[in-house]
Write a protein that holds these residues in place. Structure first.
Motif, mmCIF file in Angstrom:
data_model
loop_
_atom_site.group_PDB
_atom_site.id
_atom_site.type_symbol
_atom_site.label_atom_id
_atom_site.label_comp_id
_atom_site.label_asym_id
_atom_site.label_seq_id
_atom_site.Cartn_x
_atom_site.Cartn_y
_atom_site.Cartn_z
ATOM 1 N N ALA A 149 0.945 -1.210 0.124
ATOM 2 C CA ALA A 149 -0.107 -0.056 -0.010
ATOM 3 C C ALA A 149 0.959 1.334 0.060
ATOM 4 O O ALA A 149 0.343 2.411 0.232
ATOM 5 C CB ALA A 149 -0.967 0.035 1.268
ATOM 6 N N PRO B 159 -6.196 5.591 -1.345
ATOM 7 C CA PRO B 159 -7.033 4.588 -0.871
ATOM 8 C C PRO B 159 -7.773 3.748 -2.108
ATOM 9 O O PRO B 159 -7.829 2.502 -1.954
ATOM 10 C CB PRO B 159 -8.161 5.535 -0.253
ATOM 11 C CG PRO B 159 -7.429 6.494 0.007
ATOM 12 C CD PRO B 159 -6.170 6.985 -0.901
ATOM 13 N N VAL C 10 -5.065 1.395 -3.205
ATOM 14 C CA VAL C 10 -4.844 0.203 -2.187
ATOM 15 C C VAL C 10 -5.966 -0.800 -2.078
ATOM 16 O O VAL C 10 -5.535 -1.877 -2.274
ATOM 17 C CB VAL C 10 -4.909 0.753 -0.704
ATOM 18 C CG1 VAL C 10 -4.900 0.097 0.372
ATOM 19 C CG2 VAL C 10 -3.667 1.840 -0.636
ATOM 20 N N ASP C 11 -7.157 -0.392 -2.440
ATOM 21 C CA ASP C 11 -8.363 -1.477 -2.536
ATOM 22 C C ASP C 11 -8.063 -2.301 -3.905
ATOM 23 O O ASP C 11 -8.513 -3.368 -3.821
ATOM 24 C CB ASP C 11 -9.567 -0.302 -2.694
ATOM 25 C CG ASP C 11 -9.894 0.029 -1.398
ATOM 26 O OD1 ASP C 11 -9.549 -0.246 -0.304
ATOM 27 O OD2 ASP C 11 -11.116 0.740 -1.487
ATOM 28 N N TYR D 88 -5.178 -4.565 -3.081
ATOM 29 C CA TYR D 88 -5.504 -5.637 -2.224
ATOM 30 C C TYR D 88 -6.725 -6.770 -2.849
ATOM 31 O O TYR D 88 -6.781 -7.882 -2.397
ATOM 32 C CB TYR D 88 -6.257 -4.909 -0.699
ATOM 33 C CG TYR D 88 -4.973 -5.062 0.176
ATOM 34 C CD1 TYR D 88 -4.699 -6.267 0.966
ATOM 35 C CD2 TYR D 88 -4.069 -3.815 0.214
ATOM 36 C CE1 TYR D 88 -3.732 -6.061 1.556
ATOM 37 C CE2 TYR D 88 -3.016 -3.906 1.174
ATOM 38 C CZ TYR D 88 -2.705 -5.082 1.882
ATOM 39 O OH TYR D 88 -1.762 -4.859 2.515
ATOM 40 N N GLU E 59 2.806 -5.414 6.555
ATOM 41 C CA GLU E 59 1.943 -4.323 6.578
ATOM 42 C C GLU E 59 2.282 -3.261 7.858
ATOM 43 O O GLU E 59 2.505 -3.610 8.834
ATOM 44 C CB GLU E 59 0.608 -4.407 6.663
ATOM 45 C CG GLU E 59 -0.280 -4.335 5.520
ATOM 46 C CD GLU E 59 -0.521 -2.995 5.015
ATOM 47 O OE1 GLU E 59 0.025 -2.109 5.807
ATOM 48 O OE2 GLU E 59 -0.893 -2.775 3.912
ATOM 49 N N SER F 83 -0.061 -1.125 8.281
ATOM 50 C CA SER F 83 -1.637 -0.707 8.985
ATOM 51 C C SER F 83 -2.116 -2.079 9.490
ATOM 52 O O SER F 83 -2.414 -2.985 8.553
ATOM 53 C CB SER F 83 -2.354 -0.421 7.759
ATOM 54 O OG SER F 83 -3.663 -0.437 7.978
ATOM 55 N N ARG G 92 -5.396 -2.551 7.381
ATOM 56 C CA ARG G 92 -5.508 -3.341 6.180
ATOM 57 C C ARG G 92 -5.046 -4.702 6.488
ATOM 58 O O ARG G 92 -5.557 -5.619 5.918
ATOM 59 C CB ARG G 92 -4.301 -2.615 5.471
ATOM 60 C CG ARG G 92 -4.827 -1.437 4.895
ATOM 61 C CD ARG G 92 -3.950 -0.901 3.545
ATOM 62 N NE ARG G 92 -2.656 -0.546 4.145
ATOM 63 C CZ ARG G 92 -2.434 0.563 4.376
ATOM 64 N NH1 ARG G 92 -3.189 1.664 4.235
ATOM 65 N NH2 ARG G 92 -0.913 1.163 4.701
ATOM 66 N N ALA H 93 -7.432 -8.119 5.307
ATOM 67 C CA ALA H 93 -6.735 -8.842 4.349
ATOM 68 C C ALA H 93 -6.616 -10.112 4.494
ATOM 69 O O ALA H 93 -6.791 -11.082 3.880
ATOM 70 C CB ALA H 93 -5.951 -8.324 3.492
#
Ligand code: ATP
Length: 230
Positions: free
Chosen positions: A157, A162, A165-166, A169, A186, A188, A191, A195
């Motif tokens: 990411a 954003p 990122v989506d 992922y 990661e 985050s 996130r 995931a």
């Protein structure tokens, strides 16, 4: 449990000269799962990723992998050849894994099918002309050229919007649904929890906590471990 293990680390330490990056790591990656490994800058994620990948030998301890396990790593920063086309980036990766001829063409075709259509239609375009998110997707595609059973992705990411990122992922999730084992490194926790099936928090080179990503009580503990240490 009785689950099959893709890679197992036992009592792993890693030092860079006098710098301790990892200490006392006992970790299993179950086959067919998505494991999120979360930690702050410098927690040791990249080092752990390279050891799981098998490209870095730990200073101490053992790494064992399932027989004939093929691993691939998408490094932080992607390391694409920016002046080469998408297709050429994939071909270079194929040469590195030693496939050629009909096998290479089949692998290229299979990987191209995984790409979003807007990239599949631009196979001749230089990689440097893609957006950050598209470059990240290409970096994953390049790793797929190795035909991995286990894919390790280091901070996918980083630097992405954003929406991108989506998308990244989402495409990684597709690989997992098709049965690939995925390790996500990661920063985050949110996130990684969204995931992954399981989350490991890495703190100062050690595993602080591990648990189910769907368990809110665990996530509260994980947040505490991430932000406040053990
Ligand atoms: P980041 O998110 O910043 O990449 P990370 O969690 O991936 O961090 P690592 O890159 O594994 O962590 O680094 C762990 C520790 O090892 C850090 O203190 C880092 O400075 C140190 N380190 C990493 N690579 C080297 C190296 N080649 N030489 C010396 N120290 C290193």
């Amino acid at each position: 449990g009785t689950e099959h293990v893709a890679v197992r680390l036992e009592e792993v330490d890693h030092h860079y000269g006098g710098v301790t990056a990892l200490r006392g790591i006992d970790l299993t990656v179950p086959q067919g799962s998505v494991l999120g490994i979360v930690g702050a800058n410098g927690a040791g994620k990249s080092t752990l990723g390279r050891i799981l990948h098998g490209s870095l030998s730990p200073t101490r301890g053992r790494r064992t992998a399932a027989a004939e396990l093929r691993t691939a790593l998408v490094p932080e920063g992607r390391a694409l050849f920016k002046t080469l086309s998408l297709r050429e980036n994939l071909e270079v990766a194929a040469y590195a894994t030693g496939i050629k001829g009909a096998e290479l063409r089949a692998r290229l075709e299979q990987t191209a099918q995984w790409l979003p259509p807007r990239l599949r239609e631009r196979m001749g375009v230089a990689a440097g002309g893609l957006s950050g998110g598209e470059q990240q997707i290409l970096a994953v595609a390049r790793a797929l050229m190795a035909g991995p059973d286990l894919l390790i992705v280091d901070e996918p990411a980083l630097g992405l919007s954003p929406a991108m990122v989506d998308e990244v992922y989402g495409r990684l999730g597709g690989l997992a649904r098709d049965g690939m084992t995925v390790v996500l490194l990661e920063q985050s926790l949110a996130r990684a929890a969204a995931a992954g099936h399981e989350v490991v928090v890495l703190h100062e080179g050690g595993v602080a906590v591990r648990g189910e990503a769907s368990d809110p009580l665990f996530l509260a503990r994980a947040e505490h471990a991430y932000f406040d240490g053990q």
